[in-house]
Design a protein around this motif. Sequence first.
Motif, mmCIF file in Angstrom:
data_model
loop_
_atom_site.group_PDB
_atom_site.id
_atom_site.type_symbol
_atom_site.label_atom_id
_atom_site.label_comp_id
_atom_site.label_asym_id
_atom_site.label_seq_id
_atom_site.Cartn_x
_atom_site.Cartn_y
_atom_site.Cartn_z
ATOM 1 N N LYS A 6 49.901 40.440 25.771
ATOM 2 C CA LYS A 6 49.479 39.398 26.715
ATOM 3 C C LYS A 6 48.883 38.217 25.947
ATOM 4 O O LYS A 6 49.236 37.063 26.190
ATOM 5 N N TYR A 50 37.785 45.759 34.116
ATOM 6 C CA TYR A 50 39.165 46.270 34.192
ATOM 7 C C TYR A 50 39.321 47.515 33.316
ATOM 8 O O TYR A 50 40.022 48.462 33.689
ATOM 9 N N GLN A 53 37.736 50.233 35.182
ATOM 10 C CA GLN A 53 38.579 50.544 36.345
ATOM 11 C C GLN A 53 39.778 51.416 35.949
ATOM 12 O O GLN A 53 40.092 52.391 36.628
ATOM 13 N N ASN A 54 40.429 51.056 34.832
ATOM 14 C CA ASN A 54 41.594 51.847 34.394
ATOM 15 C C ASN A 54 41.178 53.284 34.095
ATOM 16 O O ASN A 54 41.905 54.228 34.386
ATOM 17 N N TYR A 73 43.092 54.487 47.413
ATOM 18 C CA TYR A 73 43.037 53.347 46.483
ATOM 19 C C TYR A 73 43.388 52.029 47.180
ATOM 20 O O TYR A 73 43.029 50.952 46.706
ATOM 21 N N LYS A 76 41.090 48.901 48.191
ATOM 22 C CA LYS A 76 40.828 47.697 47.391
ATOM 23 C C LYS A 76 41.255 46.428 48.134
ATOM 24 O O LYS A 76 40.760 45.342 47.860
ATOM 25 N N SER A 141 37.882 46.697 41.332
ATOM 26 C CA SER A 141 39.106 45.900 41.478
ATOM 27 C C SER A 141 38.813 44.616 42.261
ATOM 28 O O SER A 141 39.213 43.518 41.855
ATOM 29 N N PHE A 148 37.490 36.758 38.392
ATOM 30 C CA PHE A 148 38.496 36.078 37.563
ATOM 31 C C PHE A 148 39.045 34.847 38.306
ATOM 32 O O PHE A 148 39.244 33.788 37.714
ATOM 33 N N ASN A 163 43.658 33.797 30.032
ATOM 34 C CA ASN A 163 44.232 35.117 29.749
ATOM 35 C C ASN A 163 44.134 35.467 28.276
ATOM 36 O O ASN A 163 44.003 36.640 27.926
ATOM 37 N N LEU A 166 40.668 36.658 27.940
ATOM 38 C CA LEU A 166 40.589 38.003 28.540
ATOM 39 C C LEU A 166 41.230 39.023 27.597
ATOM 40 O O LEU A 166 40.697 40.120 27.382
ATOM 41 N N GLN A 206 52.910 46.349 32.010
ATOM 42 C CA GLN A 206 51.464 46.101 32.135
ATOM 43 C C GLN A 206 51.123 44.684 31.655
ATOM 44 O O GLN A 206 50.376 43.957 32.298
ATOM 45 N N GLY A 210 50.341 41.781 34.245
ATOM 46 C CA GLY A 210 48.998 41.194 34.183
ATOM 47 C C GLY A 210 49.053 39.672 34.214
ATOM 48 O O GLY A 210 48.271 39.020 34.910
ATOM 49 N N VAL A 213 49.911 38.552 37.669
ATOM 50 C CA VAL A 213 48.723 38.661 38.528
ATOM 51 C C VAL A 213 47.871 37.399 38.362
ATOM 52 O O VAL A 213 47.427 36.789 39.341
ATOM 53 N N LYS A 225 47.545 38.263 46.939
ATOM 54 C CA LYS A 225 48.091 39.199 45.937
ATOM 55 C C LYS A 225 48.193 40.598 46.562
ATOM 56 O O LYS A 225 49.163 41.322 46.342
HETATM 57 O O1 C5P Z 1 44.456 47.327 41.062
HETATM 58 P P1 C5P Z 1 44.230 45.892 40.729
HETATM 59 O O2 C5P Z 1 45.054 44.954 41.527
HETATM 60 O O3 C5P Z 1 42.791 45.515 40.629
HETATM 61 O O4 C5P Z 1 44.795 45.808 39.231
HETATM 62 C C1 C5P Z 1 44.837 44.635 38.570
HETATM 63 C C2 C5P Z 1 45.452 44.937 37.210
HETATM 64 O O5 C5P Z 1 45.902 43.719 36.644
HETATM 65 C C3 C5P Z 1 44.469 45.577 36.223
HETATM 66 O O6 C5P Z 1 45.090 46.687 35.608
HETATM 67 C C4 C5P Z 1 44.234 44.504 35.179
HETATM 68 O O7 C5P Z 1 44.127 45.052 33.892
HETATM 69 C C5 C5P Z 1 45.467 43.646 35.313
HETATM 70 N N1 C5P Z 1 45.196 42.239 35.052
HETATM 71 C C6 C5P Z 1 45.622 41.709 33.857
HETATM 72 N N2 C5P Z 1 45.418 40.382 33.587
HETATM 73 C C7 C5P Z 1 44.773 39.587 34.471
HETATM 74 C C8 C5P Z 1 44.329 40.111 35.702
HETATM 75 C C9 C5P Z 1 44.554 41.457 35.965
HETATM 76 O O8 C5P Z 1 46.204 42.436 33.041
HETATM 77 N N3 C5P Z 1 44.585 38.319 34.165
#
Ligand code: C5P
Length: 326
Positions: A6, A50, A53-54, A73, A76, A141, A148, A163, A166, A206, A210, A213, A225
């Motif tokens: 990422k 995060y 959370q994981n 879940y 959320k 979550s 963010f 990002n 992050l 992933q 991400g 997202v 979302k």
């Molecule tokens: O379940 P939820 O929608 O909260 O999951 C969001 C997922 O998106 C998380 O696993 C988080 O690591 C990932 N994420 C990401 N980069 C972002 C925002 C979220 O990888 N900028």
Amino acid sequence: MAEVLKGLTCLLLLFAQKRGNVKHLVLFLHEAVLVQYVDTLKLAVPSLIYTLQNNLQYVAISNLPAATFQVTYQLKILTTALFSVLMLNRSLSRLQWVSLLLLFTGVAIVQAQQAGGGGPRPLDQNPGVGLAAVVASCLSSGFAGVYFEKILKGSSGSVWLRNLQLGLFGTALGLVGLWWAEGTAVAHHGFFFGYTPAVWGVVLNQAFGGLLVAVVVKYADNILKGFATSLSIVLSTVASIRLFGFHVDPLFALGAGLVIGAVYLYSLPRGAAKAIASASTSASASGPCTHQQPPGQPPPSQLSSHRGDLSTQPFLPKLLTKVKGS
Ligand code: C5P
């Protein structure tokens, strides 16, 4: 690994934004990441959450039947809406709250149907711990997503810069976790031991998931979302009927219908939503088929355009306007 990918992708995109000029990129990163270190540090919060959370999800999955985890879940969706109201001062109409509840119910039904009933509960599962982990995971979550979003929309830094920041924290935390849990194995077999094509597939999903997202949160918001991911769950189930001969029952149709209905209700312009709400109120007060316009108010279609306020527009045109304007 996903965090590294990422971060590298964001670096590449920032490099392209600087028209391939390494000096400009280095100066920009020095200013944005080091000089404005307070902004960088703010990204440590969602990164930490995060990561937590994981790990909570692993605790939950190990202690709950798959269907129970998938259903709970989805809470959320509601925690995200709650944090959006509390932290971003967003206001949701009563109909929108109802549509969120319908969305939660619909996607929970679809997920439960996918996960199946399962066999007898393994003895080493602890449902209390599992449920506590799900609740904590849903809260984190909602909070991390909205936090963010607040950073993305409340400062001038681009989605790629945020990002990258992050990803820096995510990589550091991941390395500490790896050293802690698998340090000896990595020293023996090397970092990439066990990276089969399937594992690379998950990592890529992933990483780019991400980034997607983040773009959705920047140009739309976390609540939308939730709608998008719920719809994607329904669509992927429909696709797996054709692709893998997946069997669905009428319960799936009910869940999918609720999700689609929720999307429709949430996207209604405020004027129309008010009219529906008042119609249902007056219908319940004076029996069926007694839709009444509130006195002195124009019809719903006029209400939404009359005020010229973007909050009265359906979310899809609003989203398109935002994307075009950015
Ligand atoms: O379940 P939820 O929608 O909260 O999951 C969001 C997922 O998106 C998380 O696993 C988080 O690591 C990932 N994420 C990401 N980069 C972002 C925002 C979220 O990888 N900028």
